[in-house]
Motif scaffolding. Structure first.
Motif, PDB file in Angstrom:
ATOM      1  N   LEU A   1       0.898  -1.120  -0.008  1.00  0.00           N
ATOM      2  CA  LEU A   1       0.040  -0.151   0.038  1.00  0.00           C
ATOM      3  C   LEU A   1       0.803   1.192   0.000  1.00  0.00           C
ATOM      4  O   LEU A   1       1.598   1.476   1.007  1.00  0.00           O
TER       5      LEU A   1
ATOM      6  N   TYR B   1       3.353   3.185   6.438  1.00  0.00           N
ATOM      7  CA  TYR B   1       3.635   2.281   7.461  1.00  0.00           C
ATOM      8  C   TYR B   1       3.630   0.942   6.756  1.00  0.00           C
ATOM      9  O   TYR B   1       4.789  -0.039   6.995  1.00  0.00           O
TER      10      TYR B   1
ATOM     11  N   ILE C   1       4.060   2.001  15.360  1.00  0.00           N
ATOM     12  CA  ILE C   1       3.117   2.973  14.596  1.00  0.00           C
ATOM     13  C   ILE C   1       3.259   4.426  15.526  1.00  0.00           C
ATOM     14  O   ILE C   1       2.664   4.562  16.495  1.00  0.00           O
TER      15      ILE C   1
ATOM     16  N   HIS D   1       2.385   8.413  15.130  1.00  0.00           N
ATOM     17  CA  HIS D   1       1.665   9.150  14.018  1.00  0.00           C
ATOM     18  C   HIS D   1       2.131  10.841  14.546  1.00  0.00           C
ATOM     19  O   HIS D   1       2.366  11.009  15.672  1.00  0.00           O
TER      20      HIS D   1
ATOM     21  N   THR E   1       1.185  -1.854  14.385  1.00  0.00           N
ATOM     22  CA  THR E   1       0.470  -2.366  13.532  1.00  0.00           C
ATOM     23  C   THR E   1       1.060  -3.704  12.755  1.00  0.00           C
ATOM     24  O   THR E   1       2.436  -3.830  12.594  1.00  0.00           O
TER      25      THR E   1
HETATM   26  O1  LIG Z   1      -1.700   4.450   5.665  1.00  0.00           O
HETATM   27  C1  LIG Z   1      -0.695   3.848   6.024  1.00  0.00           C
HETATM   28  O2  LIG Z   1       0.407   4.275   6.104  1.00  0.00           O
HETATM   29  C2  LIG Z   1      -0.778   2.436   6.149  1.00  0.00           C
HETATM   30  O3  LIG Z   1       0.224   1.554   5.822  1.00  0.00           O
HETATM   31  C3  LIG Z   1      -2.038   1.737   6.481  1.00  0.00           C
HETATM   32  C4  LIG Z   1      -2.324   1.482   7.748  1.00  0.00           C
HETATM   33  C5  LIG Z   1      -3.598   0.650   8.179  1.00  0.00           C
HETATM   34  O4  LIG Z   1      -4.176   0.320   7.283  1.00  0.00           O
HETATM   35  O5  LIG Z   1      -3.629   0.248   9.269  1.00  0.00           O
HETATM   36  C6  LIG Z   1      -1.209   1.114   8.569  1.00  0.00           C
HETATM   37  C7  LIG Z   1      -0.776   1.199   9.673  1.00  0.00           C
HETATM   38  C8  LIG Z   1      -1.360   2.276  10.495  1.00  0.00           C
HETATM   39  O6  LIG Z   1      -2.354   1.760  11.555  1.00  0.00           O
HETATM   40  C9  LIG Z   1      -2.328   3.213   9.862  1.00  0.00           C
HETATM   41  C10 LIG Z   1      -2.734   2.846   8.328  1.00  0.00           C
END
Ligand SMILES: O=C(O)C(=O)C[C@]1(C(=O)O)C=C[C@@H](O)C=C1
Length: 304
Positions: free
Chosen positions: A8, A14, A98, A100, A191
């Motif tokens: 993705l 991520y 993760i 943010h 994640t």
């Molecule tokens: O959007 C991103 O960066 C992703 O890799 C997707 C994604 C997910 O689908 O859970 C991956 C990790 C985080 O939990 C948020 C988004």
């Protein structure tokens, strides 16, 4: 040998970090194929355009990545009557920490009218939205196809009224200043990602670990809901064979209304564990359908 990997995208998600953890960053060993949607990653691996596809599957704070669960269901359980289940399997997993960040190009935060992020993110940062760091009542939260797509939208925005929640890697790639770092509710926010492929990925460098090698076998099945105790009958087989289950999930089956598919993760290697093999053989008799999604090594390296 170079392996081709879909994930993705764009770069900086991520999921991209999960790819780097699994395959490294040596251009002689890996070629990356960022995709717009998780579904595109499934299409790419099925068409064998790539050797592996990496997709998010669950988050420690807000649980299932439902897009991926539903794709697993659609690919393995409800294929069109004329097509058979795909040949690719889950061959590995990765866990990514993760963290943010809230980022924007705008110097005056009062100008912000829109915040972009991936839909999975909003409920991982609820405390941030409860804070008075910004006047959130006048800001729209807009879903993007990924966090780095969100960063790209802010990078391209000429109005200077947008912000995003995304990774450190996206901040570097799009040169977006981080105004509020580490805004996840839980500092251990993690994640889990699945690696889909036709064979095991190249081995990772040895990591000193105190944890024993462990394997996970992942299955999907449906039951006749009118049978009392149908799910109990399935679960008790594992108990009787002394096999541990590590997760159970369900989603609407799409076969009929209020009917569900179950996803079960079992501790054990299907290639060597005869108890497990036997349990699954017994189980297939009580299920309407049962498909093994894969048997793969637990990634202790980042699992805690
Ligand atoms: O959007 C991103 O960066 C992703 O890799 C997707 C994604 C997910 O689908 O859970 C991956 C990790 C985080 O939990 C948020 C988004």
């Amino acid at each position: 040998m170079v392996v081709k990997v879909a994930f993705l995208g764009p770069e900086g998600t991520y999921t991209h970090q999960a790819v780097l953890q699994q395959f490294g960053n040596n251009p002689n060993e890996i070629e990356i194929y960022p995709k717009k949607l998780i579904g595109d990653c499934f299409n790419a691996i099925d068409a064998e355009e790539v050797d592996y596809a990496v997709v998010p599957v669950e988050n420690s704070t807000n649980g299932q990545v439902v897009f991926t669960y539903d794709l697993l269901r659609d690919w393995y359980l409800v294929p069109n009557q004329n097509t058979s289940a795909p040949k690719f399997k889950i061959v590995a997993e990765q866990f990514v920490a993760i963290h943010h960040n809230f980022m924007t190009k705008t110097k005056d935060l009062k100008q912000i009218k829109t915040i972009y992020s991936h839909p999975q993110v909003w409920t991982q940062v609820t405390e941030f939205f409860k804070s008075n760091k910004l006047d959130f009542s006048s800001i729209a939260k807009i879903d993007a196809t990924s966090t780095s797509k969100a960063a790209e939208l802010v990078y391209e925005d000429k109005t200077n009224t947008t912000a995003c929640i995304a990774s450190n890697m996206s901040s570097e790639l799009y040169r977006l200043p981080i105004v509020y770092p580490n805004i996840e509710d839980n500092s251990k926010n993690t994640t889990r990602f699945l690696v889909l492929g036709y064979k095991n990925p190249p081995p990772l460098p040895e990591q000193p670990s105190t944890k024993p090698n462990q394997f996970i076998t992942s299955i999907i099945f449906t039951l006749n809901h009118d049978d009392p105790g149908a799910l109990c009958d399935v679960l008790v087989k594992f108990k009787d064979n002394k096999i541990n289950l590590s997760s159970i999930n369900s989603r609407p089956s799409h076969l009929k209304q209020w009917h569900y598919v179950f996803f079960l993760e079992i501790t054990g290697d299907l290639n060597t564990n005869t108890n497990l093999k036997q349990s699954l053989e017994e189980l297939s008799k009580s299920c309407q359908t049962l498909v093994v999604l894969g048997t793969f090594e637990r990634s202790w390296r980042y699992f805690s």
